[in-house]
Design an enzyme around this catalytic site. Structure first.
Site, PDB file in Angstrom:
ATOM      1  CG  HIS A   1      -5.235  -6.185  -0.442  1.00  0.00           C
ATOM      2  ND1 HIS A   1      -6.459  -6.172   0.173  1.00  0.00           N
ATOM      3  CD2 HIS A   1      -5.322  -7.077  -1.476  1.00  0.00           C
ATOM      4  CE1 HIS A   1      -7.274  -7.005  -0.476  1.00  0.00           C
ATOM      5  NE2 HIS A   1      -6.599  -7.565  -1.475  1.00  0.00           N
TER       6      HIS A   1
ATOM      7  CG  ASN B   1      -3.465  -2.544   6.959  1.00  0.00           C
ATOM      8  OD1 ASN B   1      -3.341  -2.162   5.794  1.00  0.00           O
ATOM      9  ND2 ASN B   1      -4.508  -3.239   7.365  1.00  0.00           N
TER      10      ASN B   1
ATOM     11  CB  THR C   1      -7.123  -5.980   9.866  1.00  0.00           C
ATOM     12  OG1 THR C   1      -7.652  -7.120   9.205  1.00  0.00           O
ATOM     13  CG2 THR C   1      -7.443  -4.728   9.075  1.00  0.00           C
TER      14      THR C   1
ATOM     15  NE  ARG D   1      -6.153 -12.586   5.000  1.00  0.00           N
ATOM     16  CZ  ARG D   1      -6.791 -11.414   5.070  1.00  0.00           C
ATOM     17  NH1 ARG D   1      -6.741 -10.549   4.060  1.00  0.00           N
ATOM     18  NH2 ARG D   1      -7.466 -11.079   6.139  1.00  0.00           N
TER      19      ARG D   1
ATOM     20  CD  GLU E   1      -8.647  -8.908  -3.749  1.00  0.00           C
ATOM     21  OE1 GLU E   1      -9.403  -8.423  -2.883  1.00  0.00           O
ATOM     22  OE2 GLU E   1      -7.546  -9.428  -3.476  1.00  0.00           O
TER      23      GLU E   1
ATOM     24  CE  LYS F   1      -3.831  -2.333   2.400  1.00  0.00           C
ATOM     25  NZ  LYS F   1      -4.827  -2.242   3.505  1.00  0.00           N
TER      26      LYS F   1
ATOM     27  NE  ARG G   1      -2.234  -5.867   7.125  1.00  0.00           N
ATOM     28  CZ  ARG G   1      -3.386  -6.382   6.724  1.00  0.00           C
ATOM     29  NH1 ARG G   1      -3.950  -7.379   7.404  1.00  0.00           N
ATOM     30  NH2 ARG G   1      -3.987  -5.913   5.641  1.00  0.00           N
TER      31      ARG G   1
ATOM     32  CG  PHE H   1     -13.154   1.521   7.380  1.00  0.00           C
ATOM     33  CD1 PHE H   1     -12.634   0.909   6.243  1.00  0.00           C
ATOM     34  CD2 PHE H   1     -13.800   0.732   8.315  1.00  0.00           C
ATOM     35  CE1 PHE H   1     -12.777  -0.448   6.027  1.00  0.00           C
ATOM     36  CE2 PHE H   1     -13.946  -0.639   8.108  1.00  0.00           C
ATOM     37  CZ  PHE H   1     -13.429  -1.220   6.964  1.00  0.00           C
TER      38      PHE H   1
ATOM     39  CE1 TYR I   1      -9.404  -3.173   0.450  1.00  0.00           C
ATOM     40  CE2 TYR I   1      -8.421  -1.187  -0.450  1.00  0.00           C
ATOM     41  CZ  TYR I   1      -8.302  -2.374   0.251  1.00  0.00           C
ATOM     42  OH  TYR I   1      -7.079  -2.755   0.758  1.00  0.00           O
TER      43      TYR I   1
HETATM   44  P1  GDP Z   1      -7.699  -7.113   5.582  1.00  0.00           P
HETATM   45  O1  GDP Z   1      -8.259  -8.255   4.769  1.00  0.00           O
HETATM   46  O2  GDP Z   1      -6.879  -7.573   6.760  1.00  0.00           O
HETATM   47  O3  GDP Z   1      -6.930  -6.119   4.724  1.00  0.00           O
HETATM   48  O4  GDP Z   1      -8.928  -6.320   6.246  1.00  0.00           O
HETATM   49  P2  GDP Z   1     -10.401  -5.921   5.710  1.00  0.00           P
HETATM   50  O5  GDP Z   1     -10.714  -6.598   4.399  1.00  0.00           O
HETATM   51  O6  GDP Z   1     -11.348  -6.096   6.848  1.00  0.00           O
HETATM   52  O7  GDP Z   1     -10.287  -4.348   5.461  1.00  0.00           O
HETATM   53  C1  GDP Z   1      -9.694  -3.828   4.295  1.00  0.00           C
HETATM   54  C2  GDP Z   1      -8.798  -2.676   4.678  1.00  0.00           C
HETATM   55  O8  GDP Z   1      -9.603  -1.620   5.236  1.00  0.00           O
HETATM   56  C3  GDP Z   1      -7.770  -2.970   5.793  1.00  0.00           C
HETATM   57  O9  GDP Z   1      -6.594  -3.603   5.334  1.00  0.00           O
HETATM   58  C4  GDP Z   1      -7.503  -1.571   6.322  1.00  0.00           C
HETATM   59  O10 GDP Z   1      -6.607  -0.846   5.472  1.00  0.00           O
HETATM   60  C5  GDP Z   1      -8.896  -0.935   6.255  1.00  0.00           C
HETATM   61  N1  GDP Z   1      -9.638  -1.090   7.519  1.00  0.00           N
HETATM   62  C6  GDP Z   1     -10.164  -2.228   8.057  1.00  0.00           C
HETATM   63  N2  GDP Z   1     -10.805  -1.985   9.218  1.00  0.00           N
HETATM   64  C7  GDP Z   1     -10.689  -0.639   9.425  1.00  0.00           C
HETATM   65  C8  GDP Z   1     -11.157   0.234  10.455  1.00  0.00           C
HETATM   66  O11 GDP Z   1     -11.811  -0.185  11.428  1.00  0.00           O
HETATM   67  N3  GDP Z   1     -10.847   1.564  10.322  1.00  0.00           N
HETATM   68  C9  GDP Z   1     -10.132   2.047   9.246  1.00  0.00           C
HETATM   69  N4  GDP Z   1      -9.863   3.367   9.201  1.00  0.00           N
HETATM   70  N5  GDP Z   1      -9.681   1.249   8.262  1.00  0.00           N
HETATM   71  C10 GDP Z   1      -9.950  -0.084   8.337  1.00  0.00           C
END
Ligand code: GDP
Length: 138
Positions: free
Chosen positions: A115, A112, A91, A85, A126, A9, A102, A57, A49
């Protein structure tokens, strides 16, 4: 053999740790099968996304993802989706296990560093979103 999409990212690119992240994948049996650096527009990030569009968010996340260049990769290997993963960690970097990308490099739940696709169907969508079949070489 499985394929997954990985993104370094904008925060990872800004921190100049592309090599550190790629090294984690290569050291752990994943092969870089395709790679390119791009700057996503806000609308490209929104489409990518789209599953998160109802989340509070979403605006902030897509703003962040279009805030600078990203590195897109297809990673290939045995259990590539789960392995990626595991290497990424949770996350929220505060909850990520020791030794994960991370935990070691990320500043917040949003910024973080990486992805990774979360399942076979997602990986297929994707990879196809960013790469043509001719660009994926393993
Ligand atoms: P991942 O699969 O671990 O990347 O997590 P998710 O698919 O749940 O979320 C996608 C992305 O959204 C994450 O990698 C973060 O960059 C962002 N994100 C997830 N949860 C939050 C949150 O609670 N707050 C904010 N600001 N960003 C979030």
């Amino acid at each position: 053999m499985e394929r997954t999409l990985s993104i370094i990212k904008p925060d990872g690119v800004r921190k100049n740790i592309i090599g550190d992240v790629v090294k984690r994948f290569e050291k752990n049996g994943l092969k870089v099968a395709a790679m390119k650096m791009v700057s996503l527009s806000k609308s490209e990030a929104e489409c990518f996304y789209a599953v998160h569009r109802e989340r509070p968010f979403f605006g902030s996340l897509t703003e962040f993802m279009s805030s600078g260049p990203v590195v897109l990769m297809v990673l290939a290997g045995e259990n590539a989706i789960q392995k990626n993963r595991d290497l990424m960690g949770a996350t929220d970097p505060k909850k990520a296990a020791t030794g994960t990308i991370r935990k070691d490099f990320a500043d917040s739940i949003e910024s973080n560093i990486v992805h990774g696709s979360d399942g076979a169907e997602t990986a297929s969508f994707e990879i196809g979103y960013f790469f043509s079949g001719l660009e994926v070489l393993a």
